[in-house]
Write a protein that holds these residues in place. Structure first.
Motif, PDB file in Angstrom:
ATOM      1  N   LYS A 294       0.859  -1.201   0.000  1.00 46.36           N
ATOM      2  CA  LYS A 294       0.000   0.000   0.000  1.00 46.36           C
ATOM      3  C   LYS A 294       0.881   1.232   0.000  1.00 46.36           C
ATOM      4  N   VAL A 295       0.733   2.052  -1.016  1.00 45.40           N
ATOM      5  CA  VAL A 295       1.514   3.295  -1.100  1.00 45.40           C
ATOM      6  C   VAL A 295       0.579   4.448  -1.454  1.00 45.40           C
ATOM      7  N   GLU A 296       1.070   5.677  -1.283  1.00 49.14           N
ATOM      8  CA  GLU A 296       0.282   6.869  -1.605  1.00 49.14           C
ATOM      9  C   GLU A 296       1.129   7.812  -2.444  1.00 49.14           C
ATOM     10  N   ASN A 297       0.484   8.768  -3.108  1.00 47.90           N
ATOM     11  CA  ASN A 297       1.229   9.826  -3.791  1.00 47.90           C
ATOM     12  C   ASN A 297       2.085  10.561  -2.766  1.00 47.90           C
ATOM     13  N   GLY A 298       3.301  10.879  -3.135  1.00 49.39           N
ATOM     14  CA  GLY A 298       4.212  11.533  -2.199  1.00 49.39           C
ATOM     15  C   GLY A 298       5.148  10.543  -1.519  1.00 49.39           C
ATOM     16  N   ASP A 299       4.840   9.216  -1.631  1.00 49.72           N
ATOM     17  CA  ASP A 299       5.754   8.201  -1.088  1.00 49.72           C
ATOM     18  C   ASP A 299       6.885   7.934  -2.087  1.00 49.72           C
ATOM     19  N   TYR A 300       7.952   7.339  -1.573  1.00 52.06           N
ATOM     20  CA  TYR A 300       9.062   6.851  -2.414  1.00 52.06           C
ATOM     21  C   TYR A 300       9.268   5.385  -2.066  1.00 52.06           C
ATOM     22  N   ILE A 301       9.802   4.618  -3.016  1.00 54.93           N
ATOM     23  CA  ILE A 301       9.948   3.188  -2.764  1.00 54.93           C
ATOM     24  C   ILE A 301      11.346   2.710  -3.137  1.00 54.93           C
ATOM     25  N   ASP A 302      11.892   1.814  -2.312  1.00 52.71           N
ATOM     26  CA  ASP A 302      13.119   1.078  -2.639  1.00 52.71           C
ATOM     27  C   ASP A 302      12.720  -0.388  -2.771  1.00 52.71           C
ATOM     28  N   ILE A 303      13.219  -1.068  -3.799  1.00 52.05           N
ATOM     29  CA  ILE A 303      12.959  -2.508  -3.942  1.00 52.05           C
ATOM     30  C   ILE A 303      14.305  -3.227  -3.884  1.00 52.05           C
ATOM     31  N   GLY A 304      14.430  -4.143  -2.922  1.00 53.81           N
ATOM     32  CA  GLY A 304      15.717  -4.805  -2.705  1.00 53.81           C
ATOM     33  C   GLY A 304      15.894  -6.044  -3.569  1.00 53.81           C
ATOM     34  N   LYS A 305      17.024  -6.671  -3.415  1.00 48.36           N
ATOM     35  CA  LYS A 305      17.312  -7.890  -4.185  1.00 48.36           C
ATOM     36  C   LYS A 305      16.385  -9.017  -3.733  1.00 48.36           C
ATOM     37  N   PRO A 306      15.971  -9.892  -4.678  1.00 51.11           N
ATOM     38  CA  PRO A 306      15.041 -10.980  -4.329  1.00 51.11           C
ATOM     39  C   PRO A 306      15.605 -11.892  -3.237  1.00 51.11           C
ATOM     40  N   ILE A 307      14.711 -12.393  -2.371  1.00 50.56           N
ATOM     41  CA  ILE A 307      15.117 -13.344  -1.324  1.00 50.56           C
ATOM     42  C   ILE A 307      14.188 -14.557  -1.416  1.00 50.56           C
ATOM     43  N   ALA A 308      14.427 -15.543  -0.577  1.00 48.47           N
ATOM     44  CA  ALA A 308      13.603 -16.771  -0.543  1.00 48.47           C
ATOM     45  C   ALA A 308      13.503 -17.397  -1.930  1.00 48.47           C
ATOM     46  N   ASP A 309      14.664 -17.739  -2.496  1.00 47.90           N
ATOM     47  CA  ASP A 309      14.721 -18.351  -3.840  1.00 47.90           C
ATOM     48  C   ASP A 309      14.021 -17.485  -4.891  1.00 47.90           C
ATOM     49  N   GLY A 310      14.105 -16.178  -4.738  1.00 50.61           N
ATOM     50  CA  GLY A 310      13.538 -15.283  -5.760  1.00 50.61           C
ATOM     51  C   GLY A 310      12.038 -15.105  -5.676  1.00 50.61           C
ATOM     52  N   LYS A 311      11.401 -15.680  -4.614  1.00 52.17           N
ATOM     53  CA  LYS A 311       9.933 -15.569  -4.533  1.00 52.17           C
ATOM     54  C   LYS A 311       9.471 -14.282  -3.854  1.00 52.17           C
ATOM     55  N   VAL A 312      10.382 -13.617  -3.151  1.00 51.04           N
ATOM     56  CA  VAL A 312       9.996 -12.442  -2.348  1.00 51.04           C
ATOM     57  C   VAL A 312      10.916 -11.270  -2.661  1.00 51.04           C
ATOM     58  N   LEU A 313      10.319 -10.078  -2.776  1.00 50.03           N
ATOM     59  CA  LEU A 313      11.115  -8.851  -2.924  1.00 50.03           C
ATOM     60  C   LEU A 313      10.919  -7.995  -1.671  1.00 50.03           C
ATOM     61  N   PRO A 314      12.006  -7.659  -0.984  1.00 47.79           N
ATOM     62  CA  PRO A 314      11.852  -6.739   0.156  1.00 47.79           C
ATOM     63  C   PRO A 314      11.627  -5.317  -0.371  1.00 47.79           C
ATOM     64  N   VAL A 315      10.713  -4.607   0.254  1.00 46.77           N
ATOM     65  CA  VAL A 315      10.348  -3.268  -0.210  1.00 46.77           C
ATOM     66  C   VAL A 315      10.441  -2.300   0.958  1.00 46.77           C
ATOM     67  N   VAL A 316      11.062  -1.148   0.720  1.00 45.06           N
ATOM     68  CA  VAL A 316      11.063  -0.089   1.728  1.00 45.06           C
ATOM     69  C   VAL A 316      10.252   1.069   1.180  1.00 45.06           C
ATOM     70  N   ILE A 317       9.217   1.439   1.900  1.00 46.15           N
ATOM     71  CA  ILE A 317       8.428   2.603   1.492  1.00 46.15           C
ATOM     72  C   ILE A 317       8.864   3.774   2.346  1.00 46.15           C
ATOM     73  N   LYS A 318       9.266   4.838   1.683  1.00 44.69           N
ATOM     74  CA  LYS A 318       9.656   6.042   2.421  1.00 44.69           C
ATOM     75  C   LYS A 318       8.491   7.016   2.318  1.00 44.69           C
ATOM     76  N   THR A 319       7.825   7.155   3.426  1.00 45.43           N
ATOM     77  CA  THR A 319       6.712   8.082   3.448  1.00 45.43           C
ATOM     78  C   THR A 319       7.261   9.419   3.902  1.00 45.43           C
ATOM     79  N   LEU A 320       6.937  10.482   3.193  1.00 48.70           N
ATOM     80  CA  LEU A 320       7.307  11.784   3.712  1.00 48.70           C
ATOM     81  C   LEU A 320       6.375  11.979   4.897  1.00 48.70           C
ATOM     82  N   VAL A 321       6.946  12.193   6.086  1.00 50.13           N
ATOM     83  CA  VAL A 321       6.120  12.126   7.284  1.00 50.13           C
ATOM     84  C   VAL A 321       5.396  13.444   7.520  1.00 50.13           C
ATOM     85  N   PHE A 322       4.104  13.422   7.494  1.00 48.92           N
ATOM     86  CA  PHE A 322       3.317  14.611   7.831  1.00 48.92           C
ATOM     87  C   PHE A 322       2.257  14.169   8.816  1.00 48.92           C
ATOM     88  N   ASN A 323       2.167  14.816   9.963  1.00 50.63           N
ATOM     89  CA  ASN A 323       0.984  14.555  10.772  1.00 50.63           C
ATOM     90  C   ASN A 323       0.817  15.648  11.810  1.00 50.63           C
TER      91      ASN A 323
END
Length: 477
Positions: free
Chosen positions: A448-477
């Motif tokens: 789940k991402v929103e406009n204004g977010d940024y994403i990093d996608i890492g190298k595949p793990i678990a025999d290539g079945k899974v991609l680790p994802v980092v969502i960088k949310t610009l923090v506003f609250n």
């Protein structure tokens, strides 16, 4: 398990430069039996720098050395070492983003903000960031309504239209408090921006560099700026100067706009009720512009709300990391990972519900948000998708996405699609087939991402079945 991250936001704007340090608390919010989901559960601003005037060498160059000195001195005052920073954002906005050496300055500062999130923000992205920083998205979601936030800065005014919490449109006007600069002591005008100079000539106004500024001689220009702002949200008929003062585009007025909020440095004087002894104490016309907006008749016809932040709306509470994984039903056709700092282009539910032609048009329109000087940046397209889509619906999605992203294919930029619902394998394979198996793609889901977010996608793990994802949310609250 809770963990604290120290985050920095550095904003270099047309008129001001400032920093904020925040403490972010992250924890795994998923149950014991499901995939971990690391979320930000708390955010506390631990240090706000003073607001500096952005140092310039000339009208076209930022003073990178001086900016670096400001940042170094504020780190010392906050008693923070740059190695303590886990995350952050450096952002160059407004007129400053157009300066010749903007990228050199970013380069000089990148070491101060961990993996910094965003470089120069084009006017559309800046509108989203300032609108969210001001809290307009929260108001529009909580009250299920439309809000336009107008961030009136030194060189530009950024408009963002939110409907029920979603960004639906953005715009930008060449209107700001520092388009006319004044010597604080002698009160003589020292600078007039080229566009304002053209208007002064056309209207035969007695305003030029070297003369003493007064409220009376400058008010005609301030009134024009105020009128254009009011025209931009449909409260007044558009004048012949409107298009001339639009930076790239204004917001479309298809939506019924119920509320407006103002952020940016000028906004402090939109909401100010006290007496003013010196209208030019900041060396510009920002106070007068703020007061002109405040006293404007047309704004009586709309609900004016006060934002959560005014001058600090764009100081991004910095990049906050929420790590997730996308697995089991994903498609990727080459191992070009890791992929870092991709801005998200998120389609709304309305845009997704149309046919492939309408989907394609929505993507093409929104791609313009990510153009700086007409050059398209790398992006990731995000959709909600459907839980159990029919084959016809998947084909409709695939056609719309492929057609809408034709410019990405032409420019050989990464073709990345992020889906919230669980359908990335079949959608990815359909897209790959439509591209004749010639363009590499990445299609991942359960993210789940929103406009204004940024994403990093890492190298595949678990025999290539899974991609680790980092969502960088610009923090506003």
């Amino acid at each position: 398990m809770k963990e604290e991250l120290l985050s920095v936001g550095i904003d270099i704007g047309t008129s001001t430069t400032q920093l904020i340090f925040s403490k972010l608390t992250v924890e795994n919010t998923a149950s014991n039996f499901s995939v971990p989901r690391i979320s930000i559960v708390d955010k506390e601003i631990v240090y706000r720098s003073k607001v500096y005037f952005t140092p310039l060498i000339s009208a076209t160059e930022i003073n990178g050395e001086e900016i670096k000195e400001i940042v170094e001195s504020e780190y010392k005052k906050a008693n923070i070492d740059k190695d303590d920073i886990q995350t952050g954002a450096v952002i160059i906005t407004g007129e400053t983003a157009r300066k010749e050496n903007a990228n050199d300055v970013l380069h000089a500062l990148s070491g101060f903000a961990g993996d910094f999130v965003v470089a120069t923000a084009g006017p559309d992205l800046e509108s989203i960031i300032s609108g969210k920083g001001a809290g307009a998205h929260i108001y529009s979601k909580e009250h299920s309504t439309t809000v336009v936030n107008i961030d009136v800065g030194g060189g530009t005014s950024n408009l963002s239209l939110f409907k029920r919490g979603e960004v639906v449109d953005t715009g930008c006007l060449d209107i700001g408090g520092r388009l006319i600069k004044v010597d604080v002591v002698s009160k003589e005008i020292t600078y007039i921006s080229p566009k304002i100079e053209t208007i002064i000539k056309d209207k035969n106004l007695n305003i030029r560099v070297g003369i003493k500024i007064t409220k009376d001689n400058i008010n005609p220009i301030v009134d024009i700026m105020k009128d254009i702002i009011v025209e931009s949200i449909g409260l007044k008929e558009k004048s012949e100067l409107f298009d001339f003062l639009v930076t790239n585009k204004s917001i479309s007025l298809d939506e019924d706009i119920k509320n407006v909020s103002f952020s940016g440095g000028v906004a402090d004087y939109v909401y100010y009720d006290g007496s003013i002894d010196d209208y030019f104490k900041y060396g510009d016309i920002g106070i007068l512009l703020g007061q002109a907006i405040k006293n404007c008749e047309e704004l009586r016809n709309i609900n004016v709300i006060k934002p959560l932040e005014t001058i600090r709306a764009t100081v991004v509470g910095a990049g906050s990391h929420t790590t997730e994984v996308s697995g089991s039903t994903i498609t990727y056709t080459n191992d070009a990972f890791p992929i870092k700092n991709l801005p998200i282009l998120k389609l709304s539910m309305d845009e997704e519900s149309g046919n492939s032609k309408e989907l394609s048009e929505s993507i093409k329109t929104k791609l313009n948000w990510f153009k700086l000087e007409n050059d398209l940046q790398k992006i990731a397209i995000a959709i909600n998708g459907q839980k159990n889509p029919s084959f016809e619906k998947v084909t409709e999605y695939a056609k719309g996405i492929v057609d809408g992203m034709s410019e990405i294919v032409e420019k050989k930029l990464p073709f990345i699609v992020i889906v919230e619902n669980d359908m990335a394998k079949v959608l990815g394979q359909s897209i790959y087939a439509l591209l004749n198996y010639k363009t590499d793609i990445v299609c991942i889901d359960s993210i789940k991402v929103e406009n204004g977010d940024y994403i990093d996608i890492g190298k595949p793990i678990a025999d290539g079945k899974v991609l680790p994802v980092v969502i960088k949310t610009l923090v506003f609250n």
